[in-house]
Motif scaffolding. Sequence first.
Motif, PDB file in Angstrom:
ATOM      1  N   TRP A   1       0.861  -1.180   0.000  1.00  0.00           N
ATOM      2  CA  TRP A   1       0.000   0.000   0.000  1.00  0.00           C
ATOM      3  C   TRP A   1       0.893   1.225   0.000  1.00  0.00           C
ATOM      4  O   TRP A   1       1.983   1.219   0.570  1.00  0.00           O
ATOM      5  N   CYS A   2       0.440   2.267  -0.656  1.00  0.00           N
ATOM      6  CA  CYS A   2       1.234   3.489  -0.656  1.00  0.00           C
ATOM      7  C   CYS A   2       0.342   4.720  -0.610  1.00  0.00           C
ATOM      8  O   CYS A   2      -0.815   4.706  -1.007  1.00  0.00           O
ATOM      9  N   LEU A   3       0.947   5.751  -0.094  1.00  0.00           N
ATOM     10  CA  LEU A   3       0.377   7.089  -0.089  1.00  0.00           C
ATOM     11  C   LEU A   3       0.984   7.782  -1.293  1.00  0.00           C
ATOM     12  O   LEU A   3       2.197   7.708  -1.507  1.00  0.00           O
ATOM     13  N   TYR A   4       0.159   8.418  -2.104  1.00  0.00           N
ATOM     14  CA  TYR A   4       0.689   9.125  -3.269  1.00  0.00           C
ATOM     15  C   TYR A   4       0.183  10.556  -3.271  1.00  0.00           C
ATOM     16  O   TYR A   4      -0.856  10.875  -2.705  1.00  0.00           O
TER      17      TYR A   4
ATOM     18  N   ILE B   1      -4.464   6.966  -1.296  1.00  0.00           N
ATOM     19  CA  ILE B   1      -3.759   5.705  -1.057  1.00  0.00           C
ATOM     20  C   ILE B   1      -4.231   4.666  -2.055  1.00  0.00           C
ATOM     21  O   ILE B   1      -5.350   4.743  -2.576  1.00  0.00           O
ATOM     22  N   THR B   2      -3.379   3.704  -2.325  1.00  0.00           N
ATOM     23  CA  THR B   2      -3.710   2.618  -3.238  1.00  0.00           C
ATOM     24  C   THR B   2      -2.728   1.471  -3.050  1.00  0.00           C
ATOM     25  O   THR B   2      -1.672   1.655  -2.442  1.00  0.00           O
ATOM     26  N   ASN B   3      -3.070   0.325  -3.593  1.00  0.00           N
ATOM     27  CA  ASN B   3      -2.116  -0.773  -3.645  1.00  0.00           C
ATOM     28  C   ASN B   3      -1.734  -1.078  -5.090  1.00  0.00           C
ATOM     29  O   ASN B   3      -1.015  -2.016  -5.367  1.00  0.00           O
TER      30      ASN B   3
ATOM     31  N   GLY C   1       5.011  12.067  -5.981  1.00  0.00           N
ATOM     32  CA  GLY C   1       5.766  11.089  -5.210  1.00  0.00           C
ATOM     33  C   GLY C   1       4.833  10.112  -4.555  1.00  0.00           C
ATOM     34  O   GLY C   1       3.619  10.292  -4.542  1.00  0.00           O
ATOM     35  N   ALA C   2       5.439   9.076  -4.013  1.00  0.00           N
ATOM     36  CA  ALA C   2       4.666   8.045  -3.321  1.00  0.00           C
ATOM     37  C   ALA C   2       5.550   7.425  -2.252  1.00  0.00           C
ATOM     38  O   ALA C   2       6.763   7.349  -2.412  1.00  0.00           O
TER      39      ALA C   2
ATOM     40  N   ALA D   1      -1.379   7.751   7.355  1.00  0.00           N
ATOM     41  CA  ALA D   1      -0.475   8.706   6.715  1.00  0.00           C
ATOM     42  C   ALA D   1      -1.248   9.673   5.818  1.00  0.00           C
ATOM     43  O   ALA D   1      -0.944  10.869   5.775  1.00  0.00           O
ATOM     44  N   GLU D   2      -2.258   9.169   5.119  1.00  0.00           N
ATOM     45  CA  GLU D   2      -3.092  10.027   4.267  1.00  0.00           C
ATOM     46  C   GLU D   2      -3.812  11.080   5.113  1.00  0.00           C
ATOM     47  O   GLU D   2      -3.850  12.263   4.765  1.00  0.00           O
TER      48      GLU D   2
END
Length: 92
Positions: free
Chosen positions: A6-9, A22-24, A52-53, A65-66
């Motif tokens: 998963w990441c915050l972008y 956020i997404t995976n 960025g992500a 984090a989001e």
Amino acid sequence: MSSYTWCLYLLECKGGVMYAGITNRLAERFAAHLAGKGAKFTRANPPLRILGAKPFADRSEASRAEYAIKRLPRNRKLAFLAAAVPLCAAAA
């Protein structure tokens, strides 16, 4: 369980505004935003590029984090991602 991280972008959108999410699956999510099928915000403010992500171990961490990044002023949002990898592994 998903094999993706998963990441915050953070996106730069038309008019110089930013969007955090956020997404995976970053590449697929960005394509959805570009196609007008993403968030309501990005339909009104089309995305120009991914700024960025930052990867996270799971959705819960990414969500926290989001929540945090959406409350930061613009310069602090960019600093938050400055040390992050250019894109999450999900973009590959």
